[in-house]
Design an enzyme around this catalytic site. Structure first.
Site, PDB file in Angstrom:
ATOM      1  N   HIS A 176      24.528  35.445  36.559  1.00  0.00           N
ATOM      2  CA  HIS A 176      25.296  35.890  37.713  1.00  0.00           C
ATOM      3  C   HIS A 176      25.146  37.388  37.996  1.00  0.00           C
ATOM      4  O   HIS A 176      25.218  37.800  39.150  1.00  0.00           O
ATOM      5  CB  HIS A 176      26.778  35.557  37.524  1.00  0.00           C
ATOM      6  CG  HIS A 176      27.089  34.098  37.723  1.00  0.00           C
ATOM      7  ND1 HIS A 176      26.458  33.102  37.001  1.00  0.00           N
ATOM      8  CD2 HIS A 176      27.960  33.463  38.553  1.00  0.00           C
ATOM      9  CE1 HIS A 176      26.935  31.926  37.377  1.00  0.00           C
ATOM     10  NE2 HIS A 176      27.840  32.119  38.324  1.00  0.00           N
ATOM     11  N   HIS A 199      24.798  31.082  46.865  1.00  0.00           N
ATOM     12  CA  HIS A 199      25.181  31.593  45.550  1.00  0.00           C
ATOM     13  C   HIS A 199      24.412  30.885  44.432  1.00  0.00           C
ATOM     14  O   HIS A 199      23.879  31.524  43.517  1.00  0.00           O
ATOM     15  CB  HIS A 199      26.690  31.409  45.352  1.00  0.00           C
ATOM     16  CG  HIS A 199      27.171  31.781  43.987  1.00  0.00           C
ATOM     17  ND1 HIS A 199      27.111  33.073  43.498  1.00  0.00           N
ATOM     18  CD2 HIS A 199      27.712  31.023  42.992  1.00  0.00           C
ATOM     19  CE1 HIS A 199      27.600  33.101  42.273  1.00  0.00           C
ATOM     20  NE2 HIS A 199      27.968  31.883  41.939  1.00  0.00           N
ATOM     21  N   LYS A 216      34.094  23.986  31.383  1.00  0.00           N
ATOM     22  CA  LYS A 216      34.757  25.147  31.975  1.00  0.00           C
ATOM     23  C   LYS A 216      36.227  25.189  31.600  1.00  0.00           C
ATOM     24  O   LYS A 216      36.767  26.262  31.292  1.00  0.00           O
ATOM     25  CB  LYS A 216      34.606  25.158  33.492  1.00  0.00           C
ATOM     26  CG  LYS A 216      35.227  26.422  34.096  1.00  0.00           C
ATOM     27  CD  LYS A 216      34.681  26.817  35.428  1.00  0.00           C
ATOM     28  CE  LYS A 216      35.178  28.207  35.819  1.00  0.00           C
ATOM     29  NZ  LYS A 216      34.716  28.624  37.149  1.00  0.00           N
ATOM     30  N   HIS A 273      24.204  38.051  41.597  1.00  0.00           N
ATOM     31  CA  HIS A 273      25.062  38.785  42.522  1.00  0.00           C
ATOM     32  C   HIS A 273      24.306  39.951  43.159  1.00  0.00           C
ATOM     33  O   HIS A 273      24.523  40.282  44.327  1.00  0.00           O
ATOM     34  CB  HIS A 273      26.306  39.299  41.800  1.00  0.00           C
ATOM     35  CG  HIS A 273      27.285  38.215  41.455  1.00  0.00           C
ATOM     36  ND1 HIS A 273      28.361  38.431  40.623  1.00  0.00           N
ATOM     37  CD2 HIS A 273      27.357  36.916  41.827  1.00  0.00           C
ATOM     38  CE1 HIS A 273      29.048  37.312  40.509  1.00  0.00           C
ATOM     39  NE2 HIS A 273      28.454  36.382  41.219  1.00  0.00           N
ATOM     40  N   LYS A 283      39.792  32.069  39.401  1.00  0.00           N
ATOM     41  CA  LYS A 283      39.206  33.290  39.954  1.00  0.00           C
ATOM     42  C   LYS A 283      39.282  33.226  41.476  1.00  0.00           C
ATOM     43  O   LYS A 283      38.787  32.277  42.083  1.00  0.00           O
ATOM     44  CB  LYS A 283      37.745  33.440  39.527  1.00  0.00           C
ATOM     45  CG  LYS A 283      37.535  34.031  38.158  1.00  0.00           C
ATOM     46  CD  LYS A 283      36.054  34.299  37.961  1.00  0.00           C
ATOM     47  CE  LYS A 283      35.780  34.994  36.654  1.00  0.00           C
ATOM     48  NZ  LYS A 283      34.335  35.276  36.495  1.00  0.00           N
ATOM     49  N   ARG A 299      54.024  37.641  47.520  1.00  0.00           N
ATOM     50  CA  ARG A 299      53.819  37.911  46.089  1.00  0.00           C
ATOM     51  C   ARG A 299      53.519  36.658  45.257  1.00  0.00           C
ATOM     52  O   ARG A 299      53.682  36.640  44.045  1.00  0.00           O
ATOM     53  CB  ARG A 299      55.013  38.670  45.501  1.00  0.00           C
ATOM     54  CG  ARG A 299      55.210  40.048  46.138  1.00  0.00           C
ATOM     55  CD  ARG A 299      56.326  40.827  45.450  1.00  0.00           C
ATOM     56  NE  ARG A 299      56.413  42.172  45.998  1.00  0.00           N
ATOM     57  CZ  ARG A 299      57.172  42.509  47.036  1.00  0.00           C
ATOM     58  NH1 ARG A 299      57.887  41.571  47.656  1.00  0.00           N
ATOM     59  NH2 ARG A 299      57.194  43.749  47.468  1.00  0.00           N
TER      60      ARG A 299
END
Length: 359
Positions: A245, A262, A224, A249, A140, A118
């Protein structure tokens, strides 16, 4: 060494940027709470840096997990290998995971850390330009699903990001260009002056001039960090970091994860976002061409892959994470340096944009 801070209250953490940082044991020790460490890397990075990092961390009980390289392996089966190793070596809640590699390794290691018992600590040690300026910062984490990129994951912040610029010396040119895509993004969405700096210095950046690359990493991470601090879980302004993106994607999913890097997909996707912004009357033809020119100068594709149809984009973009209540939100430019996330655009203009992208 330069130090930035991602300001998230009790989840705040430093970003260290400099040469030779992977060799400094104290850099890691200040962020490791227990006596167990698990280094997660891939079979491209492992031969370059794994043994030396194991020696740096010799005061700890170190487990190493070497995963196959590439976006194609960013899935449940590969993620399970991390959990298997943690359980086999009886890692407890005070263990620290270390992501040694590019964006795929960082995303999967962070996701594993968020879920193991967890939640355990992890440290990002990004070794590609793209991961250094983008994916290692902001928390992320996740894996891909055949229906969509990064659709399964969690927001989970690292304890630190350690960016050793020496790791870029082993980076192939194609990977350098992929990283430059995310750097260009910051100029387009937030800082026109930075975009101008990139235009003037693109040749040196592609040659990995140390001074120029360090400056680009610093400025990218600073932007960022500022955006993430304002919107950690992407409920608002943070979504501007996804310029290009949604289109990108879709390209990755259509081509098969790993076929296009990417950053390459994002490069083509940003050109499409610029195109749509112009069709809506938000930016001028001059601005669109300027954006496309700097993307091309970085060695990135400026067109969608041959054979990809407008219908392919529409199908794949429909499962984008920015779809809310059935409406696809896109990141578009009001002007260079000013991005907006919106669902208020002419659908016909989007369709024309997609159709014109067909080769």
């Amino acid at each position: 060494m330069q130090v930035l801070n991602v300001d998230l209250g009790d989840r705040s953490y430093p970003i260290y940027i400099g040469s030779g940082l992977m060799a400094q044991a104290e850099m890691f020790a200040r962020h490791i709470g227990g006596r167990q460490v698990c280094i997660v890397t891939d079979d491209t990075v492992a031969p370059l840096y794994l043994e030396s990092l194991q020696q740096v961390l010799s005061d700890y009980k170190v487990t190493s997990v070497v995963l196959p390289t590439g976006e194609a392996y960013k899935n449940w089966a590969t993620l399970q290998q991390i959990f298997d190793a943690l359980l086999a070596e009886r890692h407890d809640r005070r263990t620290t995971l270390i992501a040694l590699g590019g964006g795929v390794i960082g995303d999967m290691t962070g996701f594993a850390a968020s879920a193991y018992q967890r939640g355990v600590d992890f440290i990002q040690v990004p070794t590609t330009l793209l991961s250094q300026v983008d994916s290692s910062v902001g928390g992320k984490t996740g894996i891909n699903h055949p229906a969509g990129k990064n659709m399964i994951g969690a927001f989970y912040q690292p304890k630190a990001v350690i960016i050793d610029t020496d790791s870029l010396k082993t980076l192939p040119g194609r990977e350098v260009s992929a990283g430059l895509a995310e750097i260009i993004k910051y100029g387009l969405i937030r800082d026109e002056a930075f975009l101008g700096w990139l235009e003037r210095n693109m040749v040196g950046l592609r040659q990995l001039d140390t001074t120029l690359v360090t400056e680009a990493i610093m400025r990218s991470c600073a932007i960022k960090a500022e955006v993430v601090a304002a919107d950690e879980r992407e409920g608002g302004v943070r979504a501007i970091l996804n310029l290009g993106h949604t289109f990108g994607h879709a390209i990755e999913a259509h081509q098969g994860y790993g076929s296009w890097l990417h950053g390459e997909a994002v490069g083509a996707g940003m050109v499409m976002a610029l195109d749509l912004s112009e069709r809506l009357g938000w930016i001028s033809d001059v601005d669109r061409k300027r954006g496309e020119s700097v993307i091309a100068a970085a060695g990135l594709p400026v067109r969608a892959p041959a054979g990809m149809r407008a219908s392919d984009f529409e199908r794949l973009m429909a499962v984008d994470k920015k779809v809310l209540d059935g409406q696809l939100r896109l990141v578009l430019l009001r002007r260079i340096g000013d991005a907006e996330v919106t669902a208020d655009y002419d659908v016909l203009a989007l369709r024309e944009c997609l159709q014109d992208s067909e080769q």
